[in-house]
Design a protein around this motif. Structure first.
Motif, mmCIF file in Angstrom:
data_model
loop_
_atom_site.group_PDB
_atom_site.id
_atom_site.type_symbol
_atom_site.label_atom_id
_atom_site.label_comp_id
_atom_site.label_asym_id
_atom_site.label_seq_id
_atom_site.Cartn_x
_atom_site.Cartn_y
_atom_site.Cartn_z
ATOM 1 N N PHE A 1 10.132 -13.797 -13.288
ATOM 2 C CA PHE A 1 8.893 -13.019 -13.233
ATOM 3 C C PHE A 1 8.975 -12.038 -12.067
ATOM 4 O O PHE A 1 9.408 -12.414 -10.977
ATOM 5 N N SER A 2 8.563 -10.831 -12.290
ATOM 6 C CA SER A 2 8.546 -9.907 -11.160
ATOM 7 C C SER A 2 7.146 -9.830 -10.562
ATOM 8 O O SER A 2 6.142 -9.966 -11.268
ATOM 9 N N ILE A 3 7.107 -9.643 -9.272
ATOM 10 C CA ILE A 3 5.846 -9.549 -8.537
ATOM 11 C C ILE A 3 5.770 -8.162 -7.914
ATOM 12 O O ILE A 3 6.759 -7.679 -7.364
ATOM 13 N N HIS A 4 4.617 -7.527 -8.039
ATOM 14 C CA HIS A 4 4.464 -6.185 -7.487
ATOM 15 C C HIS A 4 4.725 -6.189 -5.988
ATOM 16 O O HIS A 4 4.312 -7.082 -5.272
ATOM 17 N N GLU A 5 5.378 -5.133 -5.522
ATOM 18 C CA GLU A 5 5.732 -5.034 -4.112
ATOM 19 C C GLU A 5 4.617 -4.346 -3.320
ATOM 20 O O GLU A 5 3.820 -3.611 -3.872
ATOM 21 N N SER A 6 4.633 -4.606 -2.046
ATOM 22 C CA SER A 6 3.712 -3.985 -1.097
ATOM 23 C C SER A 6 2.245 -3.915 -1.522
ATOM 24 O O SER A 6 1.657 -2.835 -1.499
ATOM 25 N N PRO A 7 1.640 -5.046 -1.851
ATOM 26 C CA PRO A 7 0.176 -5.047 -2.013
ATOM 27 C C PRO A 7 -0.441 -4.817 -0.638
ATOM 28 O O PRO A 7 0.229 -4.975 0.381
ATOM 29 N N HIS A 8 -1.719 -4.426 -0.617
ATOM 30 C CA HIS A 8 -2.323 -3.973 0.637
ATOM 31 C C HIS A 8 -2.601 -5.124 1.608
ATOM 32 O O HIS A 8 -3.335 -6.045 1.289
ATOM 33 N N PRO A 9 -2.053 -5.029 2.831
ATOM 34 C CA PRO A 9 -2.187 -6.119 3.815
ATOM 35 C C PRO A 9 -3.591 -6.271 4.385
ATOM 36 O O PRO A 9 -3.886 -7.286 5.013
ATOM 37 N N VAL B 1 -18.571 -4.197 -5.489
ATOM 38 C CA VAL B 1 -18.270 -3.565 -6.775
ATOM 39 C C VAL B 1 -16.758 -3.411 -6.916
ATOM 40 O O VAL B 1 -16.135 -2.703 -6.130
ATOM 41 N N THR B 2 -16.195 -4.090 -7.895
ATOM 42 C CA THR B 2 -14.746 -4.094 -8.042
ATOM 43 C C THR B 2 -14.291 -3.030 -9.029
ATOM 44 O O THR B 2 -14.039 -3.298 -10.196
ATOM 45 N N SER B 3 -14.191 -1.814 -8.540
ATOM 46 C CA SER B 3 -13.789 -0.687 -9.397
ATOM 47 C C SER B 3 -12.272 -0.623 -9.517
ATOM 48 O O SER B 3 -11.543 -1.291 -8.777
ATOM 49 N N SER B 4 -11.812 0.183 -10.440
ATOM 50 C CA SER B 4 -10.364 0.322 -10.633
ATOM 51 C C SER B 4 -9.720 0.928 -9.384
ATOM 52 O O SER B 4 -8.582 0.599 -9.058
ATOM 53 N N GLU B 5 -10.462 1.772 -8.684
ATOM 54 C CA GLU B 5 -9.887 2.364 -7.479
ATOM 55 C C GLU B 5 -9.772 1.328 -6.360
ATOM 56 O O GLU B 5 -8.757 1.265 -5.660
ATOM 57 N N PHE B 6 -10.802 0.503 -6.240
ATOM 58 C CA PHE B 6 -10.769 -0.579 -5.243
ATOM 59 C C PHE B 6 -9.593 -1.505 -5.517
ATOM 60 O O PHE B 6 -8.817 -1.841 -4.613
ATOM 61 N N LEU B 7 -9.440 -1.888 -6.768
ATOM 62 C CA LEU B 7 -8.329 -2.773 -7.149
ATOM 63 C C LEU B 7 -6.993 -2.091 -6.906
ATOM 64 O O LEU B 7 -6.042 -2.712 -6.402
ATOM 65 N N ALA B 8 -6.916 -0.811 -7.259
ATOM 66 C CA ALA B 8 -5.649 -0.089 -7.119
ATOM 67 C C ALA B 8 -5.207 -0.036 -5.662
ATOM 68 O O ALA B 8 -4.016 -0.136 -5.367
ATOM 69 N N THR B 9 -6.169 0.083 -4.762
ATOM 70 C CA THR B 9 -5.825 0.106 -3.336
ATOM 71 C C THR B 9 -5.226 -1.229 -2.913
ATOM 72 O O THR B 9 -4.210 -1.277 -2.223
ATOM 73 N N SER B 10 -5.825 -2.307 -3.347
ATOM 74 C CA SER B 10 -5.319 -3.623 -2.963
ATOM 75 C C SER B 10 -3.953 -3.915 -3.592
ATOM 76 O O SER B 10 -3.060 -4.449 -2.945
ATOM 77 N N VAL B 11 -3.803 -3.530 -4.848
ATOM 78 C CA VAL B 11 -2.539 -3.784 -5.544
ATOM 79 C C VAL B 11 -1.472 -2.796 -5.069
ATOM 80 O O VAL B 11 -0.288 -3.091 -5.091
ATOM 81 N N ASN B 12 -1.939 -1.659 -4.614
ATOM 82 C CA ASN B 12 -1.057 -0.566 -4.211
ATOM 83 C C ASN B 12 -0.404 0.098 -5.422
ATOM 84 O O ASN B 12 0.813 0.171 -5.544
ATOM 85 N N THR B 13 -1.253 0.561 -6.297
ATOM 86 C CA THR B 13 -0.774 1.294 -7.470
ATOM 87 C C THR B 13 -1.827 2.319 -7.859
ATOM 88 O O THR B 13 -2.762 2.590 -7.104
ATOM 89 N N ASN B 14 -1.657 2.880 -9.018
ATOM 90 C CA ASN B 14 -2.536 3.936 -9.503
ATOM 91 C C ASN B 14 -3.724 3.347 -10.268
ATOM 92 O O ASN B 14 -3.547 2.421 -11.052
ATOM 93 N N PRO B 15 -4.919 3.904 -10.061
ATOM 94 C CA PRO B 15 -6.105 3.385 -10.763
ATOM 95 C C PRO B 15 -5.935 3.345 -12.288
ATOM 96 O O PRO B 15 -6.476 2.455 -12.947
ATOM 97 N N ALA B 16 -5.170 4.283 -12.840
ATOM 98 C CA ALA B 16 -4.997 4.297 -14.296
ATOM 99 C C ALA B 16 -4.205 3.072 -14.761
ATOM 100 O O ALA B 16 -4.430 2.545 -15.848
ATOM 101 N N VAL B 17 -3.283 2.623 -13.918
ATOM 102 C CA VAL B 17 -2.529 1.413 -14.229
ATOM 103 C C VAL B 17 -3.481 0.222 -14.272
ATOM 104 O O VAL B 17 -3.411 -0.618 -15.174
ATOM 105 N N ILE B 18 -4.378 0.182 -13.310
ATOM 106 C CA ILE B 18 -5.361 -0.905 -13.257
ATOM 107 C C ILE B 18 -6.276 -0.848 -14.475
ATOM 108 O O ILE B 18 -6.572 -1.873 -15.095
ATOM 109 N N ARG B 19 -6.697 0.347 -14.844
ATOM 110 C CA ARG B 19 -7.622 0.454 -15.979
ATOM 111 C C ARG B 19 -6.968 -0.020 -17.264
ATOM 112 O O ARG B 19 -7.609 -0.627 -18.116
#
Lengths: 144, 144
Positions: A90-98, B24-42
């Motif tokens: 399984f791959s895990i996303h890199e660099s999630p926000h600290p 409020v857990t928006s796609s942008e909020f999630l994207a910041t934590s995951v460290n990716t693009n909001p469209a990926v989250i959506r």
DNA sequence: ATACATGTAATTGATATTGTTACAGATAAA
DNA sequence: TTTATCTGTAACAATATCAATTACATGTAT
């Protein structure tokens, strides 16, 4: 996503070397049975050889088993053909926000869970030998 | 080969919706934590919604859990984000040669073995809930 | 009406897989 | 020693998947 068919082809190769014991099991012979290109087989033969499962020699036609089939598990083949790395099924996303409680912990939390799942899968592979595979084929063929 | 990180990100999303319960857990909020693009989250939110795990509405900011986390297993997420199809964790080479005893039997011989290995892996995923994941994160954070 | 969010399609770059071609190097046999 | 045959290996193309990105239509609240 699917794990590379190199694994299935590796099993095919070993089983066929065994069942063609009296004949010469060349890469071309194997390629015909697998229905692929001889170069693909040779690459796999190289991997199986490196893992100590078969013996092949440049210029000499045919591969031979280097071990009893009862001593080769599916896991051995799986490792030999290099389809899945340790802890990396399984791959895990890199660099999630600290700065986020989830971001800074998710990797450490998930990793052992994913590893456990991978190990459970691999345990099944360890419990099946190539002898089991050949026996099943022989049964289906009414060879014994 | 590795199973898509959509799975890990899906878990991340659900855990963060829970821990951000008041916000409020928006796609942008999630994207910041995951460290990716909001469209990926959506896109992932769409999959989780389709699987009945979360509630999201066009035009309305934020996703909510549709179930108790204790009722969502890792397997539910795994299926929701569509990373591995049934019986297809391992791929088997197509059209082996029917005139060969190995060629005409290898698929039927191997398939149940591969399926058993896949099921063993999935069983582990069924035995872990998202509540377990969030509890582990909370413990690491000394939240409780 | 506007501001802002979700839903979704199109595109791109990176990577893995499988097949194909080509050829160097090793071996055996004529 | 020459020739034929096989393994070993590299290079390349076609295809697929993944993840990120951009853009925009659609829905909702103020």
């Amino acid at each position: 996503m699917s794990i590379s068919s190199r694994f299935a082809v590796g099993i095919h190769i070993l089983a066929l070397i065994k069942l063609n014991n009296e004949g010469v099991t060349s890469s071309e012979f194997l390629a015909t049975s697998v229905n692929t290109n001889p170069a693909v087989i040779r690459k796999l033969m190289g991997m199986l050889k490196k893992a100590g499962l078969i013996e092949v020699h440049p210029g000499i036609a045919g591969a031979k088993l280097a071990k009893e089939l009862s001593c080769i598990t599916l896991f051995d083949v799986y490792k030999a053909v290099n389809v899945v790395q340790e802890k990396e099924l399984f791959s895990i996303h890199e660099s999630p926000h600290p700065d986020c409680p989830v971001g800074r912990n998710i990797q450490n939390t998930i990793e052992p869970l994913f590893t456990a799942a991978q190990l459970a899968m691999e345990k099944v592979l360890r419990n099946v030998t190539l002898e089991d595979v050949v026996r099943d084929i022989a049964t289906k063929e009414n060879i014994c």
